[in-house]
Design an enzyme around this catalytic site. Structure first.
Site, PDB file in Angstrom:
ATOM      1  N   SER A   1      42.950  12.263  74.473  1.00  0.00           N
ATOM      2  CA  SER A   1      41.997  12.915  73.585  1.00  0.00           C
ATOM      3  C   SER A   1      40.584  12.995  74.157  1.00  0.00           C
ATOM      4  CB  SER A   1      41.939  12.157  72.259  1.00  0.00           C
ATOM      5  OG  SER A   1      41.500  10.815  72.457  1.00  0.00           O
TER       6      SER A   1
ATOM      7  N   LYS B   1      31.845  10.146  74.295  1.00  0.00           N
ATOM      8  CA  LYS B   1      32.854  10.744  73.421  1.00  0.00           C
ATOM      9  C   LYS B   1      32.391  10.664  71.970  1.00  0.00           C
ATOM     10  CE  LYS B   1      37.885  10.442  72.569  1.00  0.00           C
ATOM     11  NZ  LYS B   1      39.117   9.694  72.921  1.00  0.00           N
TER      12      LYS B   1
ATOM     13  N   SER C   1      44.407   8.031  76.470  1.00  0.00           N
ATOM     14  CA  SER C   1      43.399   9.068  76.273  1.00  0.00           C
ATOM     15  C   SER C   1      42.243   9.030  77.254  1.00  0.00           C
ATOM     16  CB  SER C   1      42.845   8.993  74.841  1.00  0.00           C
ATOM     17  OG  SER C   1      43.821   9.358  73.914  1.00  0.00           O
TER      18      SER C   1
END
Length: 479
Positions: free
Chosen positions: A190, A115, A214
């Site tokens: 996210s 990420k 997330s």
């Protein structure tokens, strides 16, 4: 940066991208793996390791296969913001070590997505924000360094809601990621890019971050395994701070086995993170058992609590049916499933958003165009600060900073931030009471399936309400 989302071809949108096959050398490796009845047959990592050590394939061949996979899927999914320039070179180094008979780590040849709010020294780390566009960190996050030390190969940096603030990955400043099961829907957020990449077989496993859900929510939306570790289990060094008392680095995989192997690699105390735990890291993979070796009631005696409030009004019937089916399956495996009530359930969502926004307003103050972040030219210092932040931050981040600053202001601190901390204590107590009578608690991850792209974008309160199942666990701070 990769291109922004375009409408996929109609024929492709009807085909779940995660079902399109990779090159078939995994089939050969799986055939030999099936002879070993003591190993979890669903582990891509263990299957690959056997294939590499038996010289049935090479890390370079695997990397080339994933590059081809990316060229097929990425124009439609937009899971990645950056692709590694050293992918093939890193794979060749693994092959040379094997050829020389050197020991290789447990992640040898494994393609890992990261990420983009987790720092990497050899690729940009933008946090999904224009304010950090093209920023390159001078170091690797501890979790990334540990992956590399165990011979994992970074395939690229995945898309996310800006600084982790969002539940759909539509709040990225660069592009919108699509769900591999249905390109008209969001992958969650996210960590939507990390979840979509694993689901679409663009990488084997990936790292995400979880503040209020997330990792867990996008894993649910994309049909993969997502794991949020206990706070302190994994070092946060190199993770861009959103809410420091809530943030954790988590794992995605196509199986529990692969997710556990990745977690074992990145776990452990870190001298660069004072909140990381000193507790010994167990070998999670040693607890895996092949389905061929378990008895008919392998979970006999386990007490499971089904949280009643997660099945009440506002939860889609399909979600209720799925969780009821899971509870029935647990009973078939020997568990005793009973309903439990958490009286503080409804308080978790407002408490979380007050605390997370308050911490984010403090953490993101460093991005001012002077200490961190891209700078906008201005003749006065205040104008430099204002313009750099106004042009660098997206609307979701700006809104949360304002909410947090308001909650921390002198006239409202006691009414909001202090009260939210008190509610956090009540929530901890209610979970402790429930776990005194049960071994585990289960609930849906979200009240509905994945949303249509754009469905929640202009209704932030509706999007925040979608986090109601996950945020309460994040409030249970244990180190």
């Amino acid at each position: 940066m990769l291109s922004t989302l375009q409408q996929p071809p109609r024929s492709l949108s009807r085909i779940p991208l995660h079902l399109k096959p990779l090159r078939s050398f995994f089939t050969v490796a799986s055939a030999s793996a099936s002879q070993d009845q003591s190993s979890p047959p669903s582990s891509q990592i263990l299957t690959l390791r056997r294939a590499l050590l038996c010289r049935q394939t090479t890390a370079t061949q695997l990397a080339e296969s994933y590059i081809s996979r990316l060229s097929l899927t990425e124009p439609h999914l937009h899971s990645f913001l950056h692709i590694s320039d050293t992918l093939l070179r890193d794979a060749q180094l693994i092959d040379r070590k094997i050829e020389k008979g050197e020991d290789v780590g447990p992640l040898a040849g494994v393609l890992v997505g990261v990420k983009d709010n987790i720092c990497t020294a050899d690729m940009p780390s933008t946090g999904g924000s224009r304010i950090l566009e093209n920023y390159k960190a001078p170091f690797d996050a501890t979790a990334v360094r540990r992956v590399k030390e165990k011979d994992g190969i970074l395939i690229g940096k995945t898309n996310l809601d800006e600084f982790g603030m969002g539940s759909t990955t539509e709040a990225s400043s660069f592009q919108v990621t699509a769900n591999p099961w249905d390109l008209s829907r969001v992958p969650g957020g996210s960590s939507g890019g990390s979840a979509a990449a694993v689901s679409a077989r663009q990488c084997m496993v990936s790292l995400g971050s979880d503040t209020g859900g997330s990792v867990r929510q996008p894993a649910s939306f994309c049909g993969v395994v997502g794991l949020k570790p206990t706070y302190g289990r994994v070092s946060r060094f190199g993770l861009m701070a959103y809410a420091s008392s809530l943030d954790v680095i988590g794992c995605f995989g196509t199986s529990v086995a692969d997710t556990g192997i990745l977690l074992h690699v990145i776990s452990g105390h870190d001298r660069f993170d004072a909140t990381s735990s000193n507790r010994e890291v167990p070998d999670f993979s040693s607890q895996f058992t092949s389905i061929n070796l378990v008895e008919s009631k392998p979970l006999k005696g386990l007490k499971v609590g089904l949280i009643r409030e997660t099945l009440e009004d506002g939860v889609d019937n399909g979600v209720k049916s799925a969780i009821s089916g899971a509870a029935s399956h647990l009973e078939e495996l020997g568990c005793t499933v009973t309903e439990v009530s958490l009286p503080s359930f409804s308080l978790g969502l407002p408490a979380y958003y007050i605390l997370a926004s308050s911490e984010s307003s403090s953490n993101l103050s460093r991005y001012d165009g002077v200490r961190y972040g891209n700078q906008v030219f201005a003749e006065e210092l205040n104008a430099l600060y204002n313009d750099s932040r106004a042009k660098g931050f997206g609307p979701e981040v700006q809104m949360r900073i304002l909410m947090g600053t308001y909650a921390l202001s002198a006239g409202y601190y006691d009414a909001y931030y202090k009260r939210a901390q008190q509610v956090r204590t009540l929530i901890r107590k209610s979970f402790k009471d429930a776990l005194d009578d049960n071994d585990i608690l289960i609930s849906p991850v979200a009240p509905s399936a994945a949303y249509k792209i754009g469905e929640k974008k202009n209704d932030p309160l509706a999007m925040y309400a979608g986090d109601i199942m996950t945020v309460r666990i994040s409030l249970l701070l244990y180190v």
